[in-house]
Enzyme design. Structure first.
Site, mmCIF file in Angstrom:
data_model
loop_
_atom_site.group_PDB
_atom_site.id
_atom_site.type_symbol
_atom_site.label_atom_id
_atom_site.label_comp_id
_atom_site.label_asym_id
_atom_site.label_seq_id
_atom_site.Cartn_x
_atom_site.Cartn_y
_atom_site.Cartn_z
ATOM 1 N N CYS A 333 -2.631 12.886 22.998
ATOM 2 C CA CYS A 333 -3.248 13.673 21.932
ATOM 3 C C CYS A 333 -4.780 13.653 22.055
ATOM 4 C CB CYS A 333 -2.778 13.189 20.569
ATOM 5 S SG CYS A 333 -2.996 14.405 19.255
ATOM 6 N N HIS A 430 3.435 12.156 20.825
ATOM 7 C CA HIS A 430 3.395 10.756 20.430
ATOM 8 C C HIS A 430 4.818 10.207 20.401
ATOM 9 C CE1 HIS A 430 -0.799 10.756 19.002
ATOM 10 N NE2 HIS A 430 -0.560 11.938 18.485
#
Length: 485
Positions: A333, A430
């Site tokens: 991310c 994630h």
């Protein structure tokens, strides 16, 4: 009939989240339908819910303890800090704006209707709601307009158990002092107290417990010993990160730079549980270890600001040297965005509009955009053929030649980017390392054999926590004290 009880603390980090999870699992094992609820949370470690929003990760763990999917109603107000004085405000799972602390303090009471709406919806689904407070109800400067502690308890008519933390010292003053500074109406909502994190012979505190009873008039629901397996449960608070460091003695070294606005760091939990992984949280002022096998850059709530800190610490130089030595780097991310050529924020989402130079280890560029991507996904790691699951929670679009070497697959969509050598990789997903087969395949590339069943371990720990709470906390009395809602 639905009943509710609220666990408030004498301060932050007294163990409320963990004890609430244990209470919930214990009550579920008694055959009850239970839901967690936290009116207001502050955390950058969020979980994506099935209804397309985000909540604090502690409430997601508590939902797991209850045996239900996490839902945005379980944490209707979430504050995600972006600077020392400002935060993104999430209401019922969606971005409602950005405010500095002073503005939020003035406006927070306007969020009470949404909080009560979520609470009432949950009440229609269960027999018991276990509510978690935030910080301390004794912070009298925050009482006006409060939605997190006594303000909510009063509005929803929910009885309160006050929990103190004996590990930090002064627990008698914590509890008695809280009663002393709160007004009579708030004190009337408190029906008992408990003491958490006791180490040693509990009988040594009998006189202290009895003194609190005498001074406050509140009954004791228990003195709860330190739960030794707490580290096996996913962490929510960034303050818990140093405890994720562990020395394996043998195996690979994974270094994680500790940036100020680190977020969604749940990938560290399964890695910390691996017996042959030496996971090191690298604190400011410390160089990345020369023996590192993998540098892991996790998410950030303020990517551009954290990138500036990374450079100021000299970690950019360490990462470049690590790559030259043949080491690997993985960015998740915000960490993925940092590894590219540039990050543009034309709308000023993270601050003033700006375009900054990235680390340049991936041939990609990122443009921040107002739309936040929130989803839970199932996919594969084509290189190993293993299945995995994950979630995305980000703003920004990343494009460039290295995305042609995407290394994850979700349905028809390829995800991520890799350098020509494959030594540097990044993606927006994630939670990847919670998938046992993928984690084993990934660690095998670093020379580590893994047989850990991480998710099974979380369930076992929740059951052990429930046993712990049943033994040392009076759940029967708690249920008697709970009020109808």
């Amino acid at each position: 009939m639905t009943k509710a009880i609220m666990i408030q603390g004498t301060g932050s980090n007294v163990g409320k989240s963990m004890i609430v999870a244990g209470i919930i699992r214990a009550c579920v094992r008694r055959g009850m339908a239970v839901r967690p609820f936290k009116p207001q949370n502050m955390s950058n470690n969020a979980a994506v819910t099935a209804d397309g929003g985000e909540i604090g990760r502690a409430q997601a763990l508590q939902a797991r303890a209850a045996g239900v999917d996490p839902h945005t109603d379980m944490n209707p107000v979430l504050l995600k800090p972006q600077s020392s004085t400002g935060a993104q405000v999430i209401v019922q799972g969606q971005i409602a704006g950005q405010q500095d602390a002073a503005a939020f303090g003035k406006n927070k009471a306007t969020l009470m209707p949404a909080v009560l709406e979520s609470f009432r919806r949950l009440a229609g689904q269960c027999e018991l709601i276990v509510v978690e407070g935030a910080g301390s109800p004794a912070e009298t400067n925050l009482r006006s307009g409060d939605i997190a502690n006594m303000g909510f308890a009063s509005a929803a008519s929910v009885p309160v158990i006050l929990m103190g933390d004996i590990d930090r010292g002064g627990v008698i003053a914590q509890i008695v002092g809280s009663q002393a500074v709160m007004d009579a109406d708030d004190n009337a909502l408190i029906r008992g107290f408990a003491v958490n994190k006791f180490r040693g012979d509990r009988s040594m505190f009998d006189a202290g417990r009895d003194d609190i009873v005498r001074r406050t008039g509140w009954p004791s629901l228990g003195v709860i010993p330190w739960f030794e397996e707490a580290h096996r449960l996913p962490a929510e608070d960034v303050m818990d990160l140093p405890a994720r460091s562990r020395s394996a003695g043998r195996g690979c070294v994974i270094a994680v730079p500790r940036l100020p606005r680190i977020s969604n760091f749940d990938d560290l939990d399964p890695l910390a549980a691996e017996p042959r992984v030496d996971l090191r949280i690298i604190m400011p002022g410390t160089p990345l270890p020369a023996e590192t096998d993998l540098v892991l850059l996790v998410g950030s709530k303020a990517t551009i600001a954290d990138l500036a800190v990374l450079r100021a610490e000299g970690w950019d130089i360490d990462i470049a040297a690590h790559i030259r030595r043949g080491g690997r780097v993985l960015g998740l991310c915000g960490g993925y965005q940092m590894l590219g050529n540039s990050i543009a924020d034309p709308h000023g989402i993270e601050g003033s509009p700006a375009t900054v130079k990235g680390l340049g280890h991936l041939d990609v560029d990122t443009v921040m955009a107002p739309i936040k991507h929130l989803s839970v996904k199932q996919g594969t790691h084509p290189a190993s053929g293993t299945a995995l699951s994950g979630y995305e929670i980000h703003i920004g679009e990343t494009t460039g030649p290295d995305t042609n070497r995407a290394w994850l697959q979700f349905g028809e969509t390829s995800e991520g980017a890799a350098s020509r050598t494959g030594a540097v990789q990044g993606c927006y997903m994630h939670g990847l390392f919670s998938s046992d087969s993928f984690r084993a395949a990934y660690l095998a590339e670093l020379g580590v054999q893994s047989s850990l069943q991480f998710e099974d371990g979380v369930e076992e720990t929740l059951d052990a926590l429930a046993d712990h709470v049943e033994e040392f906390f009076d759940i029967d009395l708690m249920l008697e004290l709970a009020g109808e809602v």
